[in-house]
Design an enzyme around this catalytic site. Sequence first.
Site, PDB file in Angstrom:
ATOM      1  N   LYS A 106       0.856  -1.187   0.000  1.00 51.58           N
ATOM      2  CA  LYS A 106       0.000   0.000   0.000  1.00 51.58           C
ATOM      3  C   LYS A 106       0.892   1.237   0.000  1.00 51.58           C
ATOM      4  O   LYS A 106       1.664   1.455   0.925  1.00 51.58           O
ATOM      5  CB  LYS A 106      -0.921   0.015   1.218  1.00 51.58           C
ATOM      6  N   GLY A 167      -7.813   9.371  10.171  1.00 47.33           N
ATOM      7  CA  GLY A 167      -8.042   9.464  11.611  1.00 47.33           C
ATOM      8  C   GLY A 167      -9.101  10.454  12.040  1.00 47.33           C
ATOM      9  O   GLY A 167      -9.308  10.658  13.240  1.00 47.33           O
ATOM     10  N   ALA A 193      -9.465   5.590   4.823  1.00 45.13           N
ATOM     11  CA  ALA A 193      -9.344   6.767   5.696  1.00 45.13           C
ATOM     12  C   ALA A 193     -10.667   7.493   5.879  1.00 45.13           C
ATOM     13  O   ALA A 193     -11.433   7.674   4.939  1.00 45.13           O
ATOM     14  CB  ALA A 193      -8.293   7.760   5.195  1.00 45.13           C
ATOM     15  N   GLY A 194     -10.898   7.891   7.132  1.00 35.84           N
ATOM     16  CA  GLY A 194     -12.031   8.744   7.464  1.00 35.84           C
ATOM     17  C   GLY A 194     -13.247   8.039   8.029  1.00 35.84           C
ATOM     18  O   GLY A 194     -14.134   8.691   8.580  1.00 35.84           O
ATOM     19  N   ASN A 215      -8.491   1.957  10.415  1.00 35.65           N
ATOM     20  CA  ASN A 215      -7.658   1.664  11.571  1.00 35.65           C
ATOM     21  C   ASN A 215      -8.211   2.371  12.812  1.00 35.65           C
ATOM     22  O   ASN A 215      -8.654   1.735  13.764  1.00 35.65           O
ATOM     23  CB  ASN A 215      -6.213   2.084  11.326  1.00 35.65           C
ATOM     24  N   THR A 216      -8.211   3.710  12.793  1.00 38.05           N
ATOM     25  CA  THR A 216      -8.579   4.482  13.976  1.00 38.05           C
ATOM     26  C   THR A 216     -10.000   4.190  14.434  1.00 38.05           C
ATOM     27  O   THR A 216     -10.266   4.149  15.644  1.00 38.05           O
ATOM     28  CB  THR A 216      -8.423   5.989  13.686  1.00 38.05           C
TER      29      THR A 216
END
Length: 263
Positions: A106, A167, A193-194, A215-216
């Site tokens: 990635k 994040g 993301a997001g 992830n977050t």
Amino acid sequence: MALDTVQNSDQLVIAGRTFNSRLIIGTGKYKTYEQNAEAAVAAGVDMVTVAIRRVNLTDASQPRLTDHVSPKDYTFLPNTAGCFTAEDAIRTLRLAREAGGWDLVKLEVLSDQKTLYPNMPETLRAAELLIKEGFQVMVYCSDDPVYAKKLEDAGCCAIMPLGSLIGSGLGIMNPVNIRLIVEQTRVPVIVDAGVGTASDAAVAMELGCDGVLMNTAIAEAKDPVLMASAMKHAVIAGRQSYLAGRMPKKRYADPSSPLAGLI
């Protein structure tokens, strides 16, 4: 289409590799590697991203990710988190290939510390060079259909537009552009993301995306393992909703039962 047929045949294929889960999770921000491992099981994932610059893979004197989340059980996707130039990203992924033999990677090349927004000219340059070296590049990018097309034409095996800033948990901020990217792209499109909660993941899948990376949203939830399970089901529900084809939106009411013949 029969439900069993959808569940058994609707698999994600990236660079010739087949995955049963359309959810990908990261390996950062968890309190412990044990918690990360529990979340991976609850999410039902086949693939995890690994920040080569930040995650301990080799020093046996310190806690190691591989002791809890094993590359024997999951496809490791090395990423270039924290890289702000094409040269840094390329160097990082060359090291990843030397360390673990990984060629499915990635790529992310960031523009600044505050937004972590992708630097698209540098991203495209890095992608072109990595592909020439034999890497199979899944690429984090802005939600710009023009650059998404350039990256696909360069040979990237998956296009990964952001839903919103890394994040941030803001969800899918520009669904129109995500949909445009989905419609024009022949390789898998994975929102990266997001995502903040399960409904965000479902929205991404209902737009026709092939998968979601996060992830977050899981690692910083009050109960990461429970959130991982929620995300698993949200991705499945969103995918099935997309395949089913939603009803058209209407300006006026349409009764569920016919009005003709009422006494």
